[in-house]
Design an enzyme around this catalytic site. Structure first.
Site, PDB file in Angstrom:
ATOM      1  N   ARG A 119       0.845  -1.188   0.000  1.00 53.49           N
ATOM      2  CA  ARG A 119       0.000   0.000   0.000  1.00 53.49           C
ATOM      3  C   ARG A 119       0.885   1.246   0.000  1.00 53.49           C
ATOM      4  NH1 ARG A 119      -4.972   1.767  -1.412  1.00 53.49           N
ATOM      5  NH2 ARG A 119      -6.105   2.839   0.218  1.00 53.49           N
ATOM      6  N   THR A 392      -9.238   0.347  -9.986  1.00 53.96           N
ATOM      7  CA  THR A 392      -8.660  -0.769  -9.242  1.00 53.96           C
ATOM      8  C   THR A 392      -8.847  -2.029 -10.095  1.00 53.96           C
ATOM      9  OG1 THR A 392      -9.194   0.337  -7.173  1.00 53.96           O
ATOM     10  CG2 THR A 392      -8.644  -1.986  -6.989  1.00 53.96           C
ATOM     11  N   THR A 410      -4.127  -1.082  -7.339  1.00 50.18           N
ATOM     12  CA  THR A 410      -4.885   0.143  -7.630  1.00 50.18           C
ATOM     13  C   THR A 410      -3.999   1.366  -7.790  1.00 50.18           C
ATOM     14  OG1 THR A 410      -6.754   1.488  -6.878  1.00 50.18           O
ATOM     15  CG2 THR A 410      -5.230   0.755  -5.186  1.00 50.18           C
ATOM     16  N   SER A 463      -7.693   1.030   3.086  1.00 48.47           N
ATOM     17  CA  SER A 463      -8.136   0.536   1.781  1.00 48.47           C
ATOM     18  C   SER A 463      -9.356  -0.355   1.964  1.00 48.47           C
ATOM     19  CB  SER A 463      -7.000  -0.278   1.153  1.00 48.47           C
ATOM     20  OG  SER A 463      -7.432  -0.928  -0.012  1.00 48.47           O
ATOM     21  N   GLY A 483     -13.717  -1.839  -7.132  1.00 47.29           N
ATOM     22  CA  GLY A 483     -15.029  -1.237  -6.859  1.00 47.29           C
ATOM     23  C   GLY A 483     -15.082  -0.334  -5.649  1.00 47.29           C
ATOM     24  N   GLY A 484     -13.949   0.292  -5.241  1.00 47.72           N
ATOM     25  CA  GLY A 484     -13.999   1.213  -4.101  1.00 47.72           C
ATOM     26  C   GLY A 484     -14.588   0.508  -2.891  1.00 47.72           C
TER      27      GLY A 484
END
Ligand code: GLY
Length: 581
Positions: A119, A392, A410, A463, A483-484
């Site tokens: 991340r 993403t 992403t 996240s 998809g967030g």
């Protein structure tokens, strides 16, 4: 507790008591992910090897790259490096080396499960004031566009870590297909062409972005080869020098110079100090399957475990669709309430994970669900709460030896920050928006955060990415989705469909629904419910909201009874590809 239609009137005292329990302020546990105490029989590791391999990703060129590496003797982890790097070239609107990823890996030879946290982190000089307008309102432009919106990329370090610690081939071998495509060119699919056209105005703000994505002053044309020579060179530097090819030396200098020249605040020290991390994944047992999924700094695994723990007390299969959806939505509502309140980077915040993952906590949450009636989110106390878009990307791999890789990657929003660092071909992410940048104001996914997810130098932003493995005695699956905030609920529904016995093709094609506590509506993919079910849910107090798009899920399944692998890519994405070889 087993759901019974007769269990229809819950005494309000019990309801209130359980609400109090569920909102208990005991922040007792340390931040380390814990395995949920097994509530069902422990699940055995798959004993045999499939003898063949399968890859499912959002782009056929990336799937082909993974299969090419497997055919050269690589394992699922080498293939994961190849697929991720290729997606950086052919699907830059969703992920790339200027972004980050999260992965769950299963090594067959010793049953080792690990979470790879690549991340992004906030630069040391992050200043919350940069994300405010002079009148104190959120500045959506600095949060989502340009260099201030970009976290320090994690993807290159994550790929190096996977190749060095888990791969069989060299990093250079696994990066070769991506380098070839970037150097020699490929034909962009309609989605990439549309993404570039949609972001054209912002891409034109930065010369290097326009040069990369608008080569003749306009988006790439159908059928014409498109090349990315600068990214090819950056990938070559990583292939030759590992982390030093990106986080130190000429590439690092170009990145920092470009960011600072455009008003950003990165330093060479931010890049040098970046580290991808191995963490213990979250495990939860549900109906005889073990789900191995993402711990913080993803909120996904905690939410999925919490939802499954709540649902484990119901016999969903005995209910009609409306009552089944009711219980799932109520479980989602409660998990997202906790998501908003408690979660952040485990290296910075203490989180009550023991509580959130406990079956006893789930018991209390389950008791607060009213049979046949929606609980308004406003009735669930919480300490602080959209267009999910489809950015993403997720891919799934199982190799011939039974190694598994679930990888969600992403750059955040479509084409990330739209900022390309001059001379590198690297499109930077806009992941800073995944922090709770402005207290009390939602991010682009409508998610609210608390102090746990406030920006700080070196901290990872929360996240929703939820790469997951589902391991059972009869079948196993590798599953995930972009998809967030809907990643969490889409992956959850995929897991439930898999455990119900559905095939990879059925799982990816399923229509989906989503609830995230606030806003207090159920987002529904058109066609998901027939008229009677919609009417039943509305009568229970739900506000249904038709929404598109959904997906794009990529799933690989392994049937241990027949030893057959299956790979499926979401039909909502024509250029996706699931293949077995
Ligand atoms: N940027 C989307 C996520 O990480 O959840």
């Amino acid at each position: 507790m087993i759901f019974s239609p007769r269990w229809s009137v819950l005494p309000s005292r019990v309801f209130l008591a359980s609400l109090l329990f569920t909102c208990g302020a005991a922040l007792a546990a340390d931040g380390a992910p814990r395995t949920t105490p097994a509530t069902t029989t422990a699940v055995a590791q798959p004993a045999q090897r499939p003898g063949h391999s399968a890859v499912a990703s959002a782009n056929f060129l990336a799937t082909d790259a993974g299969l090419e590496i497997l055919a050269k003797g690589g394992n699922a982890f080498d293939a994961a490096v190849a697929v991720a790097a290729t997606l950086s070239v052919v699907e830059p609107e969703s992920s790339g080396i200027g972004g980050g990823f999260m992965a769950v890996l299963h090594r067959a030879k010793d049953g080792h499960n690990v979470f790879i946290d690549a991340r992004e982190t906030a630069p040391a000089a992050v200043d919350p004031k940069d994300y405010l307008n002079p009148d104190g309102t959120p500045n959506r432009d600095s949060a989502l566009k340009g260099p201030l919106s970009a976290g320090i990329p994690g993807e290159p370090a994550g790929l190096v870590l996977i190749a060095e610690r888990y791969g069989k081939l060299s990093l250079a071998q696994s990066l070769a297909p991506a380098i070839r495509l970037a150097r020699d060119g490929f034909k962009p699919d309609p989605r990439l062409r549309e993404a570039i056209a949609g972001q054209q105005k912002d891409l034109l703000r930065w010369a290097a972005s326009a040069a990369k994505f608008l080569p003749d002053g306009k988006p790439p044309v159908e059928g014409k080869l498109w090349r990315d020579p600068d990214q090819a060179k950056t990938l070559e530097a990583i292939a030759a020098h590992g982390n030093d090819g990106f986080y130190r030396g000429p590439t690092a200098k170009k990145l920092v110079d470009a960011v600072r020249a455009a008003g950003g605040n990165w330093t060479l020290a931010d890049l040098e100090s970046y580290q991808a991390k191995e963490r213990q994944p979250i495990s939860v047992d549900y109906r005889g399957y073990r789900i191995i999924t993402a711990p913080p700094p993803s909120s996904g695994g905690v939410a999925i475990a919490e939802i499954l723990n709540i649902l484990s007390g119901f016999e969903l299969e005995k209910l009609d669709q409306a009552h089944r959806v009711h219980l799932i939505v109520e479980a989602m509502r409660r998990a997202f309430r906790d998501h908003n309140d408690y979660l952040g980077d485990p290296d910075f915040v203490k989180m009550p994970l023991d509580m959130l993952l406990s079956p006893f906590y789930a018991d209390g949450l389950r008791q607060s669900i009213l049979p046949g009636k929606a609980t308004p989110s406003s009735m669930l106390p919480h300490r602080t709460a959209r267009d999910p878009g489809m950015h993403t990307t997720h891919f799934s791999i199982i190799d011939k030896d039974g190694n598994m890789a679930a990888v969600t990657s992403t750059v955040n929003y479509i084409l990330g920050s739209t900022f390309v660092a001059e001379g590198t071909g690297v499109l930077l992410n806009d992941e800073m928006d995944d922090f709770a940048l402005v207290p009390g104001k939602p991010n682009v996914y409508g998610l609210l955060g608390s102090a746990a997810n406030a920006p700080e130098g070196g901290k990872r932003m929360l996240s929703s990415m939820s790469p997951s493995l589902v391991i059972g005695a009869d079948r196993s699956a590798v599953i995930g989705s972009p998809g967030g905030s809907t990643i969490i609920t889409q992956v959850l529904e995929g897991i439930l469909h898999f455990i119900d016995g559905e095939s990879a093709q059925q799982i990816v094609a399923h229509k989906r629904f989503h609830h995230q506590f606030l806003p207090d509506v159920v987002d529904v993919e058109p066609g998901m419910f027939d008229k009677a079910t919609s009417a039943d849910l509305t009568a229970m107090g739900y506000t249904l909201n038709d929404r598109k798009p959904w997906g794009f899920m990529n799933v690989v399944t392994w049937d241990h009874r027949t030893n057959k692998l299956d790979a499926a890519s979401d039909p909502r994405r024509p250029s996706g590809s699931g293949r077995v070889q």
